[in-house]
Every structure is written in structure tokens, then in C-alpha cells.
Design an enzyme around this catalytic site. Structure first.
Site, short mmCIF file in Angstrom:
data_model
loop_
_atom_site.label_atom_id
_atom_site.label_comp_id
_atom_site.label_asym_id
_atom_site.label_seq_id
_atom_site.Cartn_x
_atom_site.Cartn_y
_atom_site.Cartn_z
N SER A 142 22.05 102.23 76.65
CA SER A 142 21.83 102.74 75.30
C SER A 142 20.91 103.95 75.36
O SER A 142 19.98 103.99 76.18
CB SER A 142 21.19 101.67 74.42
OG SER A 142 20.81 102.26 73.18
N TYR A 155 14.95 94.84 74.44
CA TYR A 155 16.31 95.42 74.51
C TYR A 155 16.35 96.53 75.55
O TYR A 155 17.25 96.58 76.40
CB TYR A 155 16.69 95.95 73.13
CG TYR A 155 18.06 96.60 73.05
CD1 TYR A 155 19.22 95.83 73.04
CD2 TYR A 155 18.18 97.99 72.93
CE1 TYR A 155 20.47 96.43 72.93
CE2 TYR A 155 19.43 98.59 72.81
CZ TYR A 155 20.57 97.81 72.82
OH TYR A 155 21.81 98.40 72.71
P1 NAP Z 1 28.56 94.54 67.80
O1 NAP Z 1 29.30 95.29 66.74
O2 NAP Z 1 27.46 93.62 67.40
O3 NAP Z 1 29.64 93.75 68.68
C1 NAP Z 1 29.19 92.99 69.76
C2 NAP Z 1 30.36 92.35 70.46
O4 NAP Z 1 29.84 91.61 71.58
C3 NAP Z 1 31.14 91.39 69.60
O5 NAP Z 1 32.51 91.55 69.86
C4 NAP Z 1 30.66 90.03 70.08
O6 NAP Z 1 31.69 89.06 70.00
C5 NAP Z 1 30.38 90.30 71.54
N1 NAP Z 1 29.47 89.34 72.15
C6 NAP Z 1 28.21 89.02 71.77
N2 NAP Z 1 27.71 88.08 72.57
C7 NAP Z 1 28.66 87.81 73.50
C8 NAP Z 1 28.74 86.94 74.61
N3 NAP Z 1 27.72 86.13 74.93
N4 NAP Z 1 29.88 86.92 75.34
C9 NAP Z 1 30.93 87.72 75.01
N5 NAP Z 1 30.90 88.57 73.97
C10 NAP Z 1 29.78 88.61 73.22
O7 NAP Z 1 27.91 95.56 68.86
P2 NAP Z 1 28.29 97.07 69.24
O8 NAP Z 1 27.45 97.97 68.42
O9 NAP Z 1 29.75 97.24 69.26
O10 NAP Z 1 27.68 97.13 70.72
C11 NAP Z 1 28.49 97.12 71.88
C12 NAP Z 1 27.64 97.57 73.06
O11 NAP Z 1 27.13 98.89 72.83
C13 NAP Z 1 26.40 96.70 73.33
O12 NAP Z 1 26.22 96.55 74.71
C14 NAP Z 1 25.25 97.51 72.73
O13 NAP Z 1 24.03 97.22 73.35
C15 NAP Z 1 25.73 98.92 73.04
N6 NAP Z 1 25.15 99.96 72.19
C16 NAP Z 1 25.37 99.96 70.83
C17 NAP Z 1 24.81 100.98 70.06
C18 NAP Z 1 24.99 101.03 68.56
O14 NAP Z 1 24.29 101.84 67.92
N7 NAP Z 1 25.86 100.25 67.97
C19 NAP Z 1 24.03 101.98 70.66
C20 NAP Z 1 23.85 101.92 72.04
C21 NAP Z 1 24.41 100.92 72.80
P3 NAP Z 1 31.52 87.67 69.19
O15 NAP Z 1 31.32 88.02 67.75
O16 NAP Z 1 32.78 86.96 69.46
O17 NAP Z 1 30.33 86.99 69.79
#
Ligand code: NAP
Length: 247
Positions: A142, A155
């Protein structure tokens, strides 16, 4: 075992929603047979699979908590049985709850490390012996790691670990023709980023990058598509910061 499909095979962890869902959509469009992994959102994962199949793609949903080595192993078994050996692993599953370090509970610390760090470790370890020659691994860091904002200590520590895995594992796979890179998104409009923030906080993040907007999941899906595709063949062990110029 022979498989009906000649498609290359991808696993996207945490693909039921958010960035992972956009990555699954993009990789399906790129021609991959896509595994939509999820932990607790079966309806969303199955709906996405139905959508990808309706568009002519190959897709399957697999429930596996990435924090469980056993469930990750079973996921690889299921994917190999259905689609054949895996070519692309996208370690997208992750959680974020901001909290000052002094107020972090043991449970939240464990959950964040179990999913973000152990989850990535589990799939990498499994992939080491099972990915096809010429394979691609894309981990998720991130951009906030570079910002050192209050509330992000735990985090950020998990994402620092993911960056360390990326750089060392790329070297450990010498001779296998497998690249290991990470994408480090800036703020993306998903539940992970939006939940728990005021409109004012959201707007402040949106204005921060010189491009003056929040990222969309598709902004990251296109970067993953590049890293997973033929044009990135010489990119290895890198952290690609896709954040509108924020840091
Ligand atoms: P999100 O919308 O909260 O989605 C998270 C996903 O991860 C969901 O599909 C969830 O599925 C799954 N998940 C959570 N716990 C899990 C587990 N134990 N095993 C398997 N799947 C699991 O998050 P996002 O924003 O798309 O983030 C995706 C990635 O990008 C993450 O690694 C995050 O740290 C990174 N990131 C995000 C941002 C941002 O601003 N959004 C910025 C930088 C980095 P379920 O609902 O089925 O649990």
C-alpha cells in the site's frame, strides 16, 4: 491430467469485491481462467463468477481463508483439478482497521497479521512448488506505507512484510522464470478505504494526489494485468506504486 481449456490459470485472493473483483474481471477479459477466492462473501463471489461465465470466460469461486495453510493448499488442489496448473497468483486479500498503536487489541493485531502477512506467506509457499514455469506473482502492498500516518502502524507493518517477501522471493525463484512483484495502491474507493471515514476525510485523501481523485479498482486491475501479462516479462522484484502521484 489434460484439461479442456488452454487458457492460462489465475488465482485472485479476496476477489469477491473491491479491487480483487476488478482484477478478476480484468484477468478474465485478458483470457485467463480465473479463480475468485473469498472467505465470507459467497453470494458476491458466485455472482461475479456467473458474470464472468456469461461473458464467455472461465471462472470458479473457491472459499478459502488465506490465513489457513490447509485451506490455501485445498484451494490450489481445487484449481488444479478444474483448470490445471496455476500461472498467475494475485495476493490481493487484505484487511485494514486504523487504530493508534496504543489502542490496538491483541485480536486486531492477530487478524491483520494473519490475513495480510500469513495469508500472503501461505499462498507464496504453496505457489513455490506449484506455479507453472513463466508464472507471475503479484502481491499487494500500500502507498500508505510511505506516508507514516497515525493509526496505520500495524497495517503498515504488515505491508512492509509483504514488500520484504516480494523482494526476497523474487530471488529465491531464480531459474523458474517466475516474476514476483507488488502493487502499492494509493487510496481506492472500496469498502476497505471508505468504511469508518467521514466525508471530509475521504475528500482530503481524494485531493491529496496531484491527479486529485480517488483511485478506482480498475486503476489497479490494469496494473495487475500489466504485471501478469507478456509486457512485464522483465519486471521482477519491484514495488509498483499506483497512486495518482501521492507518494
Ligand atoms: P475490500 O474491498 O475490503 O475487499 C477485501 C477482499 O478480501 C474481499 O473480497 C474479502 O472477501 C477478502 N478477504 C478478507 N479476508 C480474507 C481472508 N481471510 N481470506 C480470503 N479473502 C479475504 O478491500 P480492497 O480495498 O479491495 O483491498 C484489496 C487489497 O488492496 C488489500 O490487500 C488492501 O490492503 C490493498 N490496498 C487497498 C487500498 C484501498 O485504498 N482500498 C489501498 C492500498 C492497498 P470476503 O468478504 O469474502 O472475506
Amino acid at each position: 491430467m489434460t484439461h479442456s481449456s488452454q487458457s492460462k490459470v489465475a488465482i485472485v485472493t479476496g476477489a469477491s469485491r473491491g479491487i480483487g473483483a476488478a482484477v478478476a474481471q480484468r484477468l478474465a477479459k485478458d483470457g485467463f481462467a480465473v479463480t475468485v477466492n473469498y472467505a465470507s462473501s459467497p453470494a458476491q463471489a458466485e455472482a461475479l463468477v456467473a458474470e464472468l461465465q456469461a461473458a464467455g470466460g472461465k471462472a470458479m469461486a473457491v472459499k478459502a481463508d488465506v490465513a489457513s495453510a490447509q485451506e490455501v493448499r485445498a484451494m490450489f488442489d481445487a484449481v488444479e483439478a478444474q483448470f490445471g496448473k496455476v500461472d498467475v497468483l494475485v495476493n490481493n486479500a487484505g484487511v485494514l482497521k486504523t487504530q493508534p498503536l496504543a489502542e490496538h487489541t491483541d485480536a486486531l493485531y492477530d487478524q491483520t497479521f494473519d490475513i495480510n502477512v500469513r495469508g500472503t506467506f501461505n499462498t507464496l509457499r504453496e505457489a513455490a512448488g506449484r506455479l507453472n514455469e513463466g508464472g507471475r506473482i503479484v502481491n499487494f502492498s500500500s502507498t500508505v506505507l510511505a506516508l507514516n500516518l497515525p493509526g496505520y502502524a500495524v497495517y503498515n507493518a504488515t505491508k512492509a512484510a509483504v514488500e520484504a517477501f516480494t523482494q526476497v522471493f523474487a530471488k529465491e525463484l531464480r531459474g523458474r522464470n517466475i516474476t514476483v512483484n507488488a502493487v502499492a495502491p494509493g487510496p481506492i474507493a472500496t469498502a476497505l478505504f471508505l468504511d469508518g471515514k467521514t466525508e471530509e476525510q475521504i475528500q482530503s485523501f481524494a485531493k491529496a494526489p496531484p491527479l486529485q481523485r480517488l483511485g478506482q479498482p480498475e486503476d489497479i486491475a490494469s496494473v495487475v494485468s500489466f504485471l501478469a501479462g507478456p509486457d512485464a516479462g522483465w519486471v521482477n522484484g519491484q514495488i509498483l506504486r499506483a497512486n495518482g502521484g501521492l507518494a
